[in-house]
Write a protein that holds these residues in place. Structure first.
Motif, PDB file in Angstrom:
ATOM      1  N   UNK A 149     -28.146  28.093 -10.142  1.00  0.00           N
ATOM      2  CA  UNK A 149     -28.286  26.642 -10.112  1.00  0.00           C
ATOM      3  C   UNK A 149     -27.406  25.801 -10.575  1.00  0.00           C
ATOM      4  N   UNK A 150     -27.053  25.993 -11.817  1.00  0.00           N
ATOM      5  CA  UNK A 150     -26.304  25.300 -12.780  1.00  0.00           C
ATOM      6  C   UNK A 150     -24.925  25.535 -12.423  1.00  0.00           C
ATOM      7  N   UNK A 151     -24.352  26.659 -11.938  1.00  0.00           N
ATOM      8  CA  UNK A 151     -23.005  26.791 -11.547  1.00  0.00           C
ATOM      9  C   UNK A 151     -22.624  26.322 -10.341  1.00  0.00           C
ATOM     10  N   UNK A 152     -24.008  26.389  -9.284  1.00  0.00           N
ATOM     11  CA  UNK A 152     -23.663  25.856  -7.946  1.00  0.00           C
ATOM     12  C   UNK A 152     -23.504  24.264  -8.122  1.00  0.00           C
ATOM     13  N   UNK A 153     -24.568  23.897  -8.821  1.00  0.00           N
ATOM     14  CA  UNK A 153     -24.165  22.063  -9.089  1.00  0.00           C
ATOM     15  C   UNK A 153     -23.145  21.709  -9.535  1.00  0.00           C
ATOM     16  N   UNK A 154     -22.493  22.325 -10.507  1.00  0.00           N
ATOM     17  CA  UNK A 154     -21.178  22.124 -10.895  1.00  0.00           C
ATOM     18  C   UNK A 154     -19.957  22.249 -10.029  1.00  0.00           C
ATOM     19  N   UNK A 155     -20.073  23.328  -9.270  1.00  0.00           N
ATOM     20  CA  UNK A 155     -19.281  23.691  -8.243  1.00  0.00           C
ATOM     21  C   UNK A 155     -19.200  22.324  -7.212  1.00  0.00           C
ATOM     22  N   UNK A 156     -20.387  21.937  -6.849  1.00  0.00           N
ATOM     23  CA  UNK A 156     -20.608  21.032  -5.941  1.00  0.00           C
ATOM     24  C   UNK A 156     -19.899  19.714  -6.432  1.00  0.00           C
ATOM     25  N   UNK A 157     -20.059  19.393  -7.513  1.00  0.00           N
ATOM     26  CA  UNK A 157     -19.564  18.197  -8.118  1.00  0.00           C
ATOM     27  C   UNK A 157     -18.172  18.197  -8.455  1.00  0.00           C
ATOM     28  N   UNK A 158     -17.538  19.320  -8.948  1.00  0.00           N
ATOM     29  CA  UNK A 158     -16.070  19.278  -9.209  1.00  0.00           C
ATOM     30  C   UNK A 158     -15.372  19.708  -8.032  1.00  0.00           C
ATOM     31  N   UNK A 159     -15.997  20.466  -7.099  1.00  0.00           N
ATOM     32  CA  UNK A 159     -15.456  20.822  -5.734  1.00  0.00           C
ATOM     33  C   UNK A 159     -15.260  19.383  -4.982  1.00  0.00           C
ATOM     34  N   UNK A 160     -16.101  18.615  -5.087  1.00  0.00           N
ATOM     35  CA  UNK A 160     -16.023  17.457  -4.090  1.00  0.00           C
ATOM     36  C   UNK A 160     -15.103  16.658  -4.542  1.00  0.00           C
ATOM     37  N   UNK A 161     -15.047  16.395  -6.018  1.00  0.00           N
ATOM     38  CA  UNK A 161     -13.964  15.404  -6.417  1.00  0.00           C
ATOM     39  C   UNK A 161     -12.643  15.791  -6.174  1.00  0.00           C
ATOM     40  N   UNK A 162     -12.353  17.171  -6.400  1.00  0.00           N
ATOM     41  CA  UNK A 162     -11.178  17.861  -6.429  1.00  0.00           C
ATOM     42  C   UNK A 162     -10.506  17.926  -5.006  1.00  0.00           C
ATOM     43  N   UNK A 163     -11.605  18.347  -4.147  1.00  0.00           N
ATOM     44  CA  UNK A 163     -11.335  18.599  -2.827  1.00  0.00           C
ATOM     45  C   UNK A 163     -11.025  17.283  -2.107  1.00  0.00           C
ATOM     46  N   UNK A 164     -11.619  16.170  -2.102  1.00  0.00           N
ATOM     47  CA  UNK A 164     -11.245  14.757  -1.817  1.00  0.00           C
ATOM     48  C   UNK A 164      -9.786  14.248  -2.126  1.00  0.00           C
ATOM     49  N   UNK A 165      -9.526  14.596  -3.515  1.00  0.00           N
ATOM     50  CA  UNK A 165      -8.147  14.312  -4.004  1.00  0.00           C
ATOM     51  C   UNK A 165      -6.962  15.192  -3.559  1.00  0.00           C
TER      52      UNK A 165
END
Length: 219
Positions: free
Chosen positions: A84-100
């Motif tokens: 759960x913790x790994x997935x939440x961090x993946x969503x948060x960081x992945x979203x910001x990096x992916x959008x940029x």
């Protein structure tokens, strides 16, 4: 909320899907009696192992079932909370990096950070403790985000060292938990993943490759 980059959503779905299967199997809800041991069996087969790496280097043999561990270990976790913790961090960081940077950049950082984290973990440490969980590639995405923040602070004329506040806080929390509750040496893989993500980011930001080539030509 803006939609998630597809590659981030796909990685998250794989992690969650495996965790749901393991959790249901452990409770006897699906898969029969054998399902209780699904998680342990998967970790034995797909987690990264330092001794296995040593064996491959000593013998010069690199069978696919062992090489794949460099890329498979991030998708398997010790518990639902771990995933759960790994997935939440993946969503948060992945979203910001992916959008940029885009989807391919997220995938590249995820893969390179996973391999780098495992390689350093296996070579630098003399431990039989397997490495598993998505935190090394997640830290790689944190490295990519840190580079973006580093650029932004430079454009604003502010102290760029502030970009490293997030990784400093996270590593501090890891150290504190390790001192209070005990822990392994996973932070070596996490930190290595961060360094890999930060180092790769300049090539993945829009125009980054062209800027690097231009700088090399001037030098």
């Amino acid at each position: 909320m803006n939609p998630l980059p597809p590659v981030v959503a796909a990685l998250f779905i794989v992690i969650v899907g495996l965790e749901v299967a393991f959790s249901l199997g452990a409770r006897g809800i699906g898969g029969g009696a054998e399902a209780v041991g699904w998680r342990m069996g998967a970790l034995e087969r797909f987690a990264f192992s330092g001794p296995v790496l040593d064996w491959m280097l000593e013998t010069g043999q690199f069978p696919v079932e062992h090489v794949i561990r460099f890329l498979s270990y991030p998708f398997f976790h010790a518990s639902f909370t771990h995933a759960l913790f790994a997935g939440i961090m993946l969503l948060a960081m992945g979203k910001m990096v992916g959008e940029a940077m885009g989807n391919l950049a997220v995938l590249a950082i995820f893969v390179v950070s996973s391999v780098t984290g495992a390689l350093v973990y296996g070579l630098a440490l003399d431990t039989s403790m397997p490495l598993f969980g998505a935190f090394p590639p997640v830290y790689g995405l944190i490295g990519g985000f840190t580079y973006l923040l580093w650029l932004r602070l430079g454009q604003l004329g502010e102290q760029q060292v502030r970009a490293f506040s997030l990784i400093g806080i996270l590593l501090g929390i890891q150290l504190l938990f390790g001192l209070l509750f005990g822990g392994g040496m996973d932070w070596v893989a996490d930190l290595s993943g961060f360094v890999a993500g930060f180092a790769l980011a300049p090539l993945l930001v829009p125009g980054g490759w062209q800027k690097l080539k231009a700088r090399l030509r001037r030098d």
